[in-house]
Scaffold this motif. Structure first.
Motif, short mmCIF file in Angstrom:
data_model
loop_
_atom_site.label_atom_id
_atom_site.label_comp_id
_atom_site.label_asym_id
_atom_site.label_seq_id
_atom_site.Cartn_x
_atom_site.Cartn_y
_atom_site.Cartn_z
N PRO A 24 0.90 -1.20 0.05
CA PRO A 24 -0.17 -0.09 -0.10
C PRO A 24 0.85 1.23 0.03
O PRO A 24 0.46 2.12 -0.94
CB PRO A 24 -0.68 0.02 1.35
CG PRO A 24 -1.26 -1.57 1.60
CD PRO A 24 0.21 -2.18 1.01
N ARG A 79 9.22 7.57 13.68
CA ARG A 79 8.37 8.66 13.06
C ARG A 79 7.38 8.14 12.11
O ARG A 79 6.27 8.83 12.13
CB ARG A 79 9.44 9.43 11.95
CG ARG A 79 10.43 10.37 12.95
CD ARG A 79 11.47 10.84 11.90
NE ARG A 79 12.45 11.67 12.37
CZ ARG A 79 12.44 12.92 12.46
NH1 ARG A 79 11.51 13.87 11.94
NH2 ARG A 79 13.42 13.50 13.07
N TRP A 80 7.54 6.89 11.54
CA TRP A 80 6.41 6.52 10.75
C TRP A 80 5.24 6.10 11.52
O TRP A 80 3.98 6.57 11.22
CB TRP A 80 6.98 5.29 9.73
CG TRP A 80 5.85 4.70 8.90
CD1 TRP A 80 5.33 3.64 8.78
CD2 TRP A 80 5.34 5.50 7.58
NE1 TRP A 80 4.30 3.48 7.86
CE2 TRP A 80 4.42 4.58 7.07
CE3 TRP A 80 5.44 6.74 7.01
CZ2 TRP A 80 3.81 5.19 5.87
CZ3 TRP A 80 4.96 7.23 6.10
CH2 TRP A 80 3.88 6.25 5.31
N ALA A 120 3.60 9.20 12.73
CA ALA A 120 2.78 9.94 11.60
C ALA A 120 1.69 9.30 11.49
O ALA A 120 0.53 9.81 11.19
CB ALA A 120 3.87 10.15 10.30
N LEU A 121 1.43 7.99 11.36
CA LEU A 121 0.32 6.97 11.18
C LEU A 121 -0.95 7.34 12.25
O LEU A 121 -1.86 7.46 11.76
CB LEU A 121 0.71 5.58 10.91
CG LEU A 121 1.28 5.18 9.72
CD1 LEU A 121 1.07 3.67 9.49
CD2 LEU A 121 0.90 5.82 8.43
N ALA A 159 -1.78 10.70 11.48
CA ALA A 159 -2.81 10.79 10.38
C ALA A 159 -4.36 10.38 10.48
O ALA A 159 -5.35 10.88 10.22
CB ALA A 159 -2.09 9.94 9.10
N HIS A 160 -4.56 9.20 11.20
CA HIS A 160 -5.79 8.77 11.42
C HIS A 160 -6.60 9.67 12.36
O HIS A 160 -7.67 9.90 12.52
CB HIS A 160 -5.77 7.33 11.81
CG HIS A 160 -5.58 6.87 13.12
ND1 HIS A 160 -6.31 6.72 13.88
CD2 HIS A 160 -4.28 6.08 13.51
CE1 HIS A 160 -5.79 6.05 15.13
NE2 HIS A 160 -4.36 5.86 14.66
N ARG A 161 -5.81 10.35 13.50
CA ARG A 161 -6.55 11.09 14.29
C ARG A 161 -6.93 12.33 13.80
O ARG A 161 -7.93 12.77 13.89
CB ARG A 161 -5.54 11.47 15.48
CG ARG A 161 -5.55 10.39 16.65
CD ARG A 161 -4.99 11.04 17.95
NE ARG A 161 -3.61 11.39 17.82
CZ ARG A 161 -2.57 10.53 18.09
NH1 ARG A 161 -2.64 9.32 18.48
NH2 ARG A 161 -1.27 11.09 18.07
N ALA A 162 -6.36 12.62 12.59
CA ALA A 162 -6.70 14.09 11.97
C ALA A 162 -7.81 13.77 10.82
O ALA A 162 -8.41 14.76 10.57
CB ALA A 162 -5.61 14.43 11.07
N ILE A 163 -8.47 12.55 10.73
CA ILE A 163 -9.36 12.31 9.94
C ILE A 163 -10.70 12.36 10.79
O ILE A 163 -10.86 11.83 11.86
CB ILE A 163 -9.41 10.86 9.35
CG1 ILE A 163 -8.07 10.84 8.47
CG2 ILE A 163 -10.73 10.39 8.77
CD1 ILE A 163 -7.80 9.42 7.67
N PRO A 164 -11.75 13.17 10.25
CA PRO A 164 -12.92 13.54 10.99
C PRO A 164 -13.58 12.05 11.46
O PRO A 164 -13.38 10.77 10.75
CB PRO A 164 -13.75 14.20 10.17
CG PRO A 164 -12.85 14.97 9.21
CD PRO A 164 -11.80 13.82 9.03
N ARG A 165 -14.25 12.04 12.66
CA ARG A 165 -15.07 10.93 13.32
C ARG A 165 -16.21 10.61 12.03
O ARG A 165 -16.84 11.54 11.51
CB ARG A 165 -15.84 11.44 14.29
CG ARG A 165 -16.65 10.38 15.06
CD ARG A 165 -17.13 11.04 16.52
NE ARG A 165 -17.85 10.15 17.32
CZ ARG A 165 -19.21 9.72 17.20
NH1 ARG A 165 -19.57 10.40 16.33
NH2 ARG A 165 -19.45 9.03 18.02
N PRO A 166 -16.28 9.12 11.90
CA PRO A 166 -17.59 8.90 10.88
C PRO A 166 -18.63 9.37 11.15
O PRO A 166 -18.92 9.41 12.43
CB PRO A 166 -17.39 7.44 10.98
CG PRO A 166 -15.85 6.85 11.52
CD PRO A 166 -15.59 8.00 12.47
#
Lengths: 250, 250
Positions: free
Chosen positions: B159, B227-228, B231-232, B235-242
Motif C-alpha cells: 500500500p 516517526r512513521w 505519523a500514522l 494521520a488517522h487522528r486527523a481524519i474526522p469522526r465517521p
C-alpha cells in the motif's frame, strides 16, 4: 475476492465488509457479505463471510431456518442460541452440514470447499464476543492483545490495524481505522470494492447503533481516502533522507 | 519468509532485501539475499532472491561460474552478458538448469521448486532495467507506470509503495519509502527481519552508490520506524469522526 474486518474494543464491536464477488475476472457482482441477526434488547449479532458464495449463502439460510444438532437434538436457529459461544458452535455446525451436502458435488467438480466467517455480538448480560470461524467449523476468539480479526484479502489492510487499534481505542476511531484498512485493501486489490457495508454495536446496548452502506462517491469516505493519502505523503516526506548515500544529493 | 523490493525511478535503482531464512519456525538463520555483480564503469547489477535457499544459492553459483547456452553455445557468466535483457535471459536459464538438476530429488521429497528473483541494473550506455524473474525462468520488466517490483511477502508493504512511489520520485525518497515498506512487512510477518541489505545505483553512474547493511539498533532506521508510527497515528487522528453514528459520542 473479499475483505472483511471485525474490531472488538472496550466500547463495542465494529464490522466492515466489501460487497464484490467474482466468478473469474469477467463476472463481477455485488453481494452483501455483512449480515445481522438481531433481537433488539435481547441480542445483537453480526456475521461477515468470505469464500465460496454458494456455501456462505447456504450457511446463512441454515442459520435462519435452523441447524440440526450433532446427536439428534432438535434444530436450533441462530437467534435462539443461548450464548455467543454456543452461537459460534452453531455456525460451525452449519458449515459442516453444508459440507456434508455439497461434498460429492464439489469433489466431482474439483472445487475447494472454502469459507471463513467473522461472527460477533452480544447476548443479554453476557460478554461481547468476536470469532473467526474456519472452513472446518472450528473457530478462534478475538483477544484484547490483538483486538481485531480479518478474513479474505487481509494482508494489505493489516499494517494500519497493527499500529492503530488497541482494546482501549474509541469505538468510532476503531471504525475509522477499519475504513482506512479497507481503503488500503481496495487500492491494492481490485477484487475488493465498493459499496462497503458496516455495522457498529455498542457494548451492552443490544442493538445496532449503526447499519450503513457506503456507496461510491459518498463524501465522508471520499474525504477519508484523500486525507489518508495526503497524510501518508506528508508522513514519508517528514522522515529525514537516509544517511547512506553521498553527503549531498547530486 | 522473505521480502525484497526493487524501485526503478528516473534517477536510478534501489533494491532492499531482508536476510531472514527459516526451515520451519524453529530453525531461523541470517543469509544475504541481495547480491551484486559489478564491473565499475562498465556495469552494475543487483539480484535479490526469494524462495528455496538451496535453489537461489545454486542459481547464484551458476551465474558466477557460467551457464551453458540452450543449444550448445559456450558458457556465459552474468558479468559477460552484453545487455540487461540477455542478462535476465541468462538468469532464467540458470533457474531452468538448476531445475533440471534438482527435479528428481525435489519430486522424491515432495518439495516444490520455488524461486523468484529481482534483477536490475545497467550495462554501458544501455537503459537501466529492473526485472522480476519467476520459477519457470520467464520474467517481466518494471514499467514507469508502476516503478517497483516485489518478491516474497509482498502484500503488507505494497500500500505505501502504491501511494508514494512514482517514476519521478527522488532516488533517496524511493529508498526511504522502500524502507517504510520493509518496516510494515517486518511488523506484520516475523518471518521477515533485520538485518536489511540495501543498494542504490544512480542512472548512468555504472557503480554502486550505496551498499549498506542495516543492523538491529541502527539509529536512522529506528528513527524512521518511530516517526512513521507516530505519523500514522497522527494521520488517522486527523481524519474526522465517521458521521454514521449518533450525533454525539455517548
Amino acid at each position: 475476492m473479499t475483505y472483511c474486518v471485525g474490531v472488538l474494543v472496550e466500547d463495542g464491536l465494529v464490522m466492515i465488509a466489501d460487497t464484490r464477488t467474482n466468478a473469474g475476472l469477467d463476472d463481477i457482482s455485488t453481494y452483501r457479505k455483512l449480515h445481522h441477526f438481531n433481537v433488539p434488547g435481547e441480542r445483537v449479532m453480526m456475521l461477515a463471510s468470505a469464500g465460496n458464495l454458494s456455501i456462505t449463502q447456504s450457511v446463512l439460510s441454515l442459520l435462519s431456518e435452523g441447524v440440526e444438532g450433532e446427536a439428534g437434538e432438535p434444530k436450533m436457529r441462530l437467534v435462539e442460541a443461548p450464548t455467543m459461544f454456543q452461537a459460534a458452535q452453531l455456525v460451525g455446525r452449519a458449515i459442516r452440514r453444508v459440507r456434508e451436502i455439497e461434498k460429492a458435488g464439489f469433489e466431482a467438480a474439483n472445487l475447494r470447499f472454502s469459507v471463513s466467517l467473522l461472527f460477533g455480538g452480544q447476548i443479554g448480560t453476557e460478554p461481547m464476543k468476536l470469532y473467526l470461524i474456519y472452513s472446518a467449523g472450528n473457530f478462534i476468539e478475538c483477544s484484547g492483545d490483538a483486538p481485531f480479526l480479518q478474513i479474505g484479502e487481509h494482508k494489505y489492510g493489516k499494517p494500519i490495524l497493527d499500529r492503530a487499534v488497541k482494546y482501549e481505542t474509541d469505538l468510532y476511531d476503531a471504525l475509522k481505522v477499519g475504513l482506512v484498512s479497507m481503503d488500503s485493501t481496495m487500492r491494492s486489490n481490485l477484487g475488493v470494492g465498493l459499496p462497503i457495508d458496516l455495522a457498529v454495536a455498542r457494548r451492552n446496548a443490544l442493538v445496532l447503533e449503526v447499519n450503513h452502506r457506503i456507496e461510491a462517491g459518498e463524501s465522508y469516505f471520499h474525504d477519508l481516502r484523500e486525507r489518508w493519502s495526503a497524510a501518508l505523503r506528508a508522513a514519508h516526506r517528514a522522515i529525514p533522507r537516509p544517511p547512506y548515500g553521498p553527503a549531498e544529493p547530486k
